[in-house]
Write an enzyme that holds these catalytic residues in place. Structure first.
Site, mmCIF file in Angstrom:
data_model
loop_
_atom_site.group_PDB
_atom_site.id
_atom_site.type_symbol
_atom_site.label_atom_id
_atom_site.label_comp_id
_atom_site.label_asym_id
_atom_site.label_seq_id
_atom_site.Cartn_x
_atom_site.Cartn_y
_atom_site.Cartn_z
ATOM 1 N N ARG A 58 0.838 -1.215 0.000
ATOM 2 C CA ARG A 58 0.000 0.000 0.000
ATOM 3 C C ARG A 58 0.866 1.256 0.000
ATOM 4 O O ARG A 58 0.433 2.320 -0.459
ATOM 5 C CB ARG A 58 -0.955 -0.022 1.212
ATOM 6 C CG ARG A 58 -1.823 1.214 1.349
ATOM 7 C CD ARG A 58 -3.107 0.965 2.151
ATOM 8 N NE ARG A 58 -2.858 0.264 3.399
ATOM 9 C CZ ARG A 58 -2.310 0.807 4.485
ATOM 10 N NH1 ARG A 58 -1.938 2.071 4.489
ATOM 11 N NH2 ARG A 58 -2.106 0.092 5.576
ATOM 12 N N ASP A 182 -7.153 18.344 -15.352
ATOM 13 C CA ASP A 182 -7.400 16.956 -15.752
ATOM 14 C C ASP A 182 -7.074 16.841 -17.248
ATOM 15 O O ASP A 182 -7.728 17.451 -18.092
ATOM 16 C CB ASP A 182 -8.868 16.609 -15.458
ATOM 17 C CG ASP A 182 -9.216 15.154 -15.780
ATOM 18 O OD1 ASP A 182 -8.557 14.558 -16.654
ATOM 19 O OD2 ASP A 182 -10.166 14.631 -15.161
HETATM 20 C C1 LIG Z 1 -12.845 8.621 -16.673
HETATM 21 C C2 LIG Z 1 -12.497 9.982 -16.255
HETATM 22 C C3 LIG Z 1 -12.183 10.282 -14.918
HETATM 23 C C4 LIG Z 1 -12.252 9.246 -13.819
HETATM 24 O O1 LIG Z 1 -11.353 8.219 -14.029
HETATM 25 P P1 LIG Z 1 -11.581 6.729 -13.470
HETATM 26 O O2 LIG Z 1 -10.317 6.048 -13.839
HETATM 27 O O3 LIG Z 1 -12.801 6.174 -14.148
HETATM 28 O O4 LIG Z 1 -11.799 6.846 -12.005
HETATM 29 C C5 LIG Z 1 -11.833 11.591 -14.596
HETATM 30 N N1 LIG Z 1 -11.806 12.549 -15.530
HETATM 31 C C6 LIG Z 1 -12.117 12.298 -16.809
HETATM 32 C C7 LIG Z 1 -12.069 13.426 -17.792
HETATM 33 C C8 LIG Z 1 -12.470 11.009 -17.228
HETATM 34 O O5 LIG Z 1 -12.792 10.773 -18.512
#
Ligand SMILES: *Cc1c(COP(=O)(O)O)cnc(C)c1O
Length: 394
Positions: A58, A182
């Protein structure tokens, strides 16, 4: 390792070795082990754990560590945290950067579950407000004295709106906040947000990064200070990525640029073909000169315009069903970013809970289909969409 080679070389070499303690197989084996043994006696424990560093899965694992180095290189950051999902990376990052009484200023057009977690953490005293980040003046006006985090995606779902990350970074830094970006829809092949002022880059490794639709994972890349603090919380929350998924993702990332370059080209060609098709009402892809943020994308993107697009068909459910049944290559799937082209229908997935009048204002009609463009031969792909769209011909 000295980081002075070109990206094409570094993408093969970064994170490929476990430093020091192990002999060197050609490919890093999968360390499916819960823990690492200490020394033969108590006097050796310090040597084994403090110096060699691997203790408990972990906390640290060689496969996850290799992935950490590679993702840090790709995003151009000092360090990374590798999580068991994109959501794990997002939640851990937000909780690590913000305290009760702090404010998060977020783009209103975000991945649905990111908006949901912003609501959840309100219960713990972390405020947030959302504005449309394509309106830079609105972002500037929404900043508060206690704004600690500014949060956005580069390209957002499903109309592929592009955010001027550079302008948003200036606003964030003027008020002493950290900018979290993101990069899931774009990846570092298209843009490295850190180069434009982002303090943290998030990736859902599940999508284009791993690219093979066989794991769920996430990452956050930032300065060592930010990542060290986040990793301490991550170990407590217990959302670290398992060794096998880390191994798969590390292997997949060796070909990130090769896959992305092909997918980016395919997306651009498919967007153009759909745009010229008489039965298609509208195409959303930043490569098109008609896209509202085409110029921003051109300025910020190193390569391509993302491999996600959406297009509008007439709002005729029966014909949309017939179109989907006629497609041979692209199939419906609850994900994106894999090697195969997949479809999703925003009003039954990401925007299912948004009322129709608000949806329509956002450009999300009952005829809007999203496409994650894959690695197929692009002529086959275009021919397939074209023949399937003939169901709309009178
Ligand atoms: C899929 C996605 C997430 C979340 O990711 P997971 O791996 O499904 O938890 C976050 N931001 C965007 C833009 C995504 O497409």
């Amino acid at each position: 390792m000295e980081r002075n080679m070109n990206r094409g070389t570094e993408i093969i070499m970064q994170g490929a070795e476990v430093k020091g303690t192990l002999s060197t197989p050609e490919v890093l084996p999968i360390y499916l082990t819960t823990a690492f043994r200490g020394g033969a006696d108590l006097d050796e424990l310090n040597e084994y754990y403090a110096v060699k560093g691997y203790t408990y899965n972990r906390i640290r694992n060689p496969n996850r560590n290799a992935l950490t180095e590679l993702v840090s290189y790709l995003e151009g950051g000092e360090a990374s945290m590798i999580c068991s999902s994109g959501m794990g990376a997002i939640t851990t990052t937000l909780l690590s950067l913000a305290d009760a009484g702090d404010h998060i200023l977020a783009n209103s057009n975000l991945y649905g579950e990111t908006l949901e977690i912003l609501d959840v953490i309100k219960r713990y005293g972390i405020e947030s407000t959302c504005v449309d980040f394509t309106d830079i003046e609105a972002v500037r006006k929404a900043v508060q004295a206690n704004t600690k985090i500014v949060y956005t995606e580069v390209i957002s779902n499903p109309t592929m709106a592009v955010v001027d990350v550079e302008a948003v970074a200036r606003i964030a830094h003027d008020c002493g906040a950290k900018l979290v970006v993101d990069n899931t829809f774009t990846t570092s092949t298209v843009i490295k947000p850190i180069d434009f002022g982002a303090d943290v880059t998030i990736n859902s490794l599940t999508k284009f990064m791993n690219g093979h639709s066989d794991i769920v994972g996430g990452s956050a890349t930032a300065s060592k200070d930010i990542v060290d603090k986040a990793c301490k919380l991550q170990a407590l929350l217990g959302c670290t990525l398992d060794p096998f998924s880390s191994y798969l993702c590390e292997r997949s990332l060796r070909t990130l640029d090769l896959r992305m370059e092909r997918q980016l080209k395919n997306a651009e060609a498919l967007a153009k073909a759909l745009d010229e098709h008489p039965c298609v009402l509208k195409v959303n892809h930043p490569s098109l000169p008609t896209h509202p943020q085409h110029d921003i994308a051109k300025r910020l993107f190193a390569k391509g315009y993302g491999a996600m697009l959406s297009f509008e068909m007439p709002e005729d459910r029966e014909k949309i069903n017939a179109f989907m049944r006629r497609l041979h290559i692209a199939k419906y799937a609850m994900t994106l970013g894999g090697y195969a082209t997949t479809l999703s229908y925003p009003i039954l997935s990401s925007h299912a809970s948004v009322p129709r009048d608000i949806r329509l204002k956002m450009g999300i009609t009952d005829g809007l289909m999203r496409v994650s463009v894959g690695l197929e031969d692009v002529q086959d792909l275009i021919a397939d969409f074209t023949q399937a769209l003939s169901v709309f011909e009178k």
